[in-house]
Design an enzyme around this catalytic site. Structure first.
Site, PDB file in Angstrom:
ATOM      1  N   GLY A 151     -31.538 -52.316 -62.774  1.00  0.00           N
ATOM      2  CA  GLY A 151     -30.664 -51.301 -62.214  1.00  0.00           C
ATOM      3  C   GLY A 151     -30.970 -49.939 -62.820  1.00  0.00           C
ATOM      4  CB  CYS A 152     -30.382 -46.515 -61.590  1.00  0.00           C
ATOM      5  SG  CYS A 152     -28.749 -46.728 -60.847  1.00  0.00           S
ATOM      6  CE1 TYR A 153     -24.894 -44.411 -64.079  1.00  0.00           C
ATOM      7  CE2 TYR A 153     -24.260 -46.155 -62.581  1.00  0.00           C
ATOM      8  CZ  TYR A 153     -24.185 -44.838 -62.971  1.00  0.00           C
ATOM      9  OH  TYR A 153     -23.427 -43.942 -62.267  1.00  0.00           O
TER      10      TYR A 153
END
Lengths: 342, 342, 342, 342
Positions: free
Chosen positions: B148-150
């Site tokens: 995921g990006c986070y």
């Protein structure tokens, strides 16, 4: 009653915001505006939306004129310059100083973060203008040190909780985000739309922002003991608005934390505890502060989110709120606007 | 070599970003695109900037076609849907899954945060696609779970420091800010420019964001013990970009922390340690991650700031980096773009 | 082949865009960068995204060095300054001048709109660098005057139609809108995000913009007779992008107008006629120009909309396209990027 | 006096703007709000900035209730739906209709651009609510058709000039630019911040926008003869604001054009002729219209630029101005706000 109001440094963003509020304030009359940069021009030639409505010159600062003409003066000058001017008028007119010059109670702290203080004797007379915390002192103050924007967004949620001992004074992390107007109307690559538009950045990472001693001073007052925080400011690609996300240690549950804040702000119409995480747009152009609280489900920690408009509750709106208190007016007078939505 | 590439869910933002990168990738040929919403249309009628250059239809998903036509498939489908499709093709083609379906190693954690897992037997075969951490495993993987990006923005700075024991596993606070494209191309008041433009907000405050278990899983791997974080995501009024401000306990000094990161990323061209707090614009449209470290001057704490482009290193760029590794290509192939400045 | 390329004024926005394109250009090597403002610094200290990739100093301008080191020089200096420098190097190296100094064929027009010309003898040797119109001349040119951004957006749609006599030379109204990067990296209230963000404005209303003589010169060349236009430029609250809405008299129908443009641009991959009104985002970061045509249903008038990226096809991309032509390279080399979407 | 006010369709952007203005209006009391989408909820749950201040439910539309409870009703319903509801209440309560349903005097024109009209008999009773033009008629009107935003920005500058015969009725070109709020709160890719942010586009190019017949109707009234315009609307990446650039034929000089407008608007405090090209930010959140005029130096043509806030003077502010007139109140009551700057 009609108060004769002067503004020093009227053409910056806090000056313009003061003018926007005071122009419609039912008990204020703008009688004096100074500007170093635009001295000699008409105000309406610099802030053109006043054309046809506010016909007043931008004058050079003159102590005598200020004393004779004004009931209250707002200083929007930069720190250092502000105390020079305020020293000359404070004994004669009421003053709300929006610079940092009278916020720090300890002159050595001021020296360490800013410079030598030129009128330390006035420091003891200044009242810190966070209205919801120091309402009674402000009512009787002659000189009010208007709080910084970051401090306002941090102190409103934390002071009541620290006073009641509901959160730990250690381990406080403050992650704050501000619109670019906080950096003022001056020119810099950091306010160029092509540089900061469509971008988000941190700045002064690692304890170098000058609002830190101000925040820690007031948290210490509330806690009754020294407080050291971790603090990081950030720049949001928008003009107005400030959001602080604050991480604290606590053994209280969510209801206790919210209850404490709700009780504390019962008679304070500008501060509300809300049930959904707020947006800065909820308070844009208003003097409001919204606070949201969430408890960590498994750890003795809570996350608190606060939003203000950095130019209104974070600067000029709060300054007018102080004026209202100083002259026995209704605290909300001239400050009842709704956010500009959408 | 020329890889035949398929994309499931090609018309969302991660799909479009994959197309943008792969179209110019010297060793990739886009041979298959599926879309549930636009099935039957030409790709260039949905993503119009491909008119005249990429003439390919948006097909319905068909296992047989995918197996016959593709060397590698990227799934940009939503979680839940993705595992259904991947299960049918994973044994036959290499897959990079950009959904959350194969990121969590423990099926009960997946169930708690998402839903029942439909092919838990595949979980053990999936490699977590954080290239700089799992480079060798990815080289031999058939199924990669793209991070995921986070998590990407948090793990790149923290994993090396935890592995070397330079920071505490307790007391980690992660304050993350994302551009709105992270929420996808779907319609919502939360992506309406009049609602989110000129505004900044927090969301899912208080441990409810689904990236938390993914972050904690990988931090635990690095620390060799369970890790619990405080995490708050925020929405920035811009399209692309992600910045995480991370507060950690440490007795190391700044040079040690930076040195550890610099050594770890010596052979990783996309990750750099920088000397000034970075902006998301520094990495916009690139696969880069910049990391800044500042030590607290009086406390055993440090602040770490990282920036990525949420759609590139935070999603599709990293997915292509995985592809490069899986096929023995130069890791940076097709990913050497500079940020779009200004 | 590998061209040694120099850039004068490398740290402004057109300089930075040249660097972005040339850094990835397969046949160009950046060997010389000058900057008056940052002379002596490393380029990567000013444009930080080049850290670790382009290690080159910002030098003071020196004729001798330029002649010895460069095959081609791009001048991004302001008008006036540019001709001074170009005069010294043009006989020895190929030059693409991005200023206005060599765009006007008539020295008295230059004088009227700018200042006295210091090297009028070079004017006759300069070729106007609008590649799709003057492709063959550019191939053999030693000095190219790169067109302005507004002119590019206006001339690409109008020149073919005027040449074929399909539109009237009288009654042309040009309403153009530009992102703020067109005003450059210099500091001004007109680029302060708090002043121009969330705002739209017209400027230089009523025939005072310096791109007018350039547009009218080239329209006259196409029409074979003098042309006078009405032109208003506007500022859009965004960094990149330009859209021109052009109103013309015509007795031709929509199909004839579009057909004329399609035929003219058949071998020009950067220019396309499109069926839906375009957005500047469709071309952001690319060298493309999209043109849309709509006929008025009851009057002999048509509306034409064109979009370009003001920094790419409107400046630096076009300059590289000229370079490709001047050295016999594929016209699109290094310019095949897709728009950054979203 | 205290007027009891109802709003149909209170939760869209024009409804919200009406609420923002009326909440602080000294003579209005909001007593009734309907919403089809949020029927049954509290208003403050949809427009959360009313929490704690405006405690009113969102009710289903009911004729009987409206008639009994309201002195005036504002309809913010979409066209088609609006006339259905208005027909039932117009005989009993005063109505300002913000939809297009009563703006076109000729029922066949309405049919051609919209649909069959369900209550053509009311058309003749409706007054077009452009206050500065139809002030006296509005004072005595029972049903006011509030003008569209584009028409307001075009008619205010053109009507006086056409009435006095100072400009030609032929050859008028109108190039208009609007913030995205003009498209409403409904969801669409055309309001997704990632699609329209950092982008500028034209739409409905070539005489297909429904505001054209409304503009031409009123221009014809002023000119005393049919008028056909060229009109192109554009979308600006911002929430509020509208700027129209208008190109006209004229033999008058600049002073005559400005003089005519200044005389016409002498008693109209919301409309001003200005000396510098205006920005939409100059009028943001206000009921003002600024007009700038520039004569072409060599041709019998002039360029006129006007700015309004599309939601205020272009919709809800003007509607309140109509209400003030309809009830004999001061025309500016509740509408004296300054623009939110910066």
């Amino acid at each position: 009653m009609s108060l004769s109001v002067g503004i020093l440094g009227a053409t910056g963003y806090t000056g313009a915001e003061l003018l926007r509020i005071l122009y419609l304030h039912p008990q204020a009359r703008i009688v004096y505006c100074s500007s170093r940069q635009y001295n000699g021009k008409a105000l309406a030639d610099v802030l053109t939306f006043f054309r046809g409505s506010l016909d007043i010159p931008l004058e050079e600062f003159d102590e005598e004129t200020v004393r004779n003409r004004c009931d209250i003066v707002f200083s929007c000058l930069p720190h250092g310059a502000s105390m020079e001017f305020v020293a000359g008028i404070a004994p004669f007119v009421k003053v709300v100083d929006l610079s940092a010059d009278f916020r720090l109670r300890d002159v050595s702290v001021y020296r360490a973060w800013y410079q030598e203080h030129s009128c330390p004797e006035l420091l003891g007379k200044a009242v810190y203008g966070l209205c919801e915390i120091y309402r009674d002192l402000i009512r009787h103050a002659g000189l009010v040190a208007n709080p910084g924007c970051y401090p306002t967004s941090v102190l409103l949620p934390l002071v009541p909780l620290l006073r009641e001992g509901l959160i730990d004074k250690d381990g406080i992390v403050v992650d704050s985000k501000s619109g670019v107007s906080g950096a003022g109307r001056g020119l810099s690559l950091r306010s160029h739309i092509c540089e900061v538009g469509e971008s988000f950045s941190a700045y002064k990472v690692g304890r170098s922002h000058r609002h830190i001693p101000e925040i820690e001073q007031e948290l210490a007052m509330a806690a009754g003991a020294p407080v050291t925080i971790e603090f990081t400011p950030h720049l949001v690609p928008m003009s107005r608005g400030m959001l602080s996300t604050i991480y604290v240690g606590t053994t209280a549950d969510e209801a206790e934390l919210k209850g404490c804040l709700e009780r504390f702000y019962l008679g304070s119409p500008f501060v509300s505890v809300v049930d959904e995480p707020p947006s800065t747009k909820d308070v844009r152009g208003t003097n409001r502060c919204l606070i949201f609280v969430a408890k960590h489900p498994s750890r003795p920690r809570a996350t608190i989110v606060s939003v203000i408009d950095n130019l209104t509750k974070g600067a000029s709106g709060q300054a007018v709120q102080c004026m209202n208190l100083m002259f026995g007016l209704e605290e909300t007078l001239g400050l009842d606007s709704l956010p500009l939505y959408p």
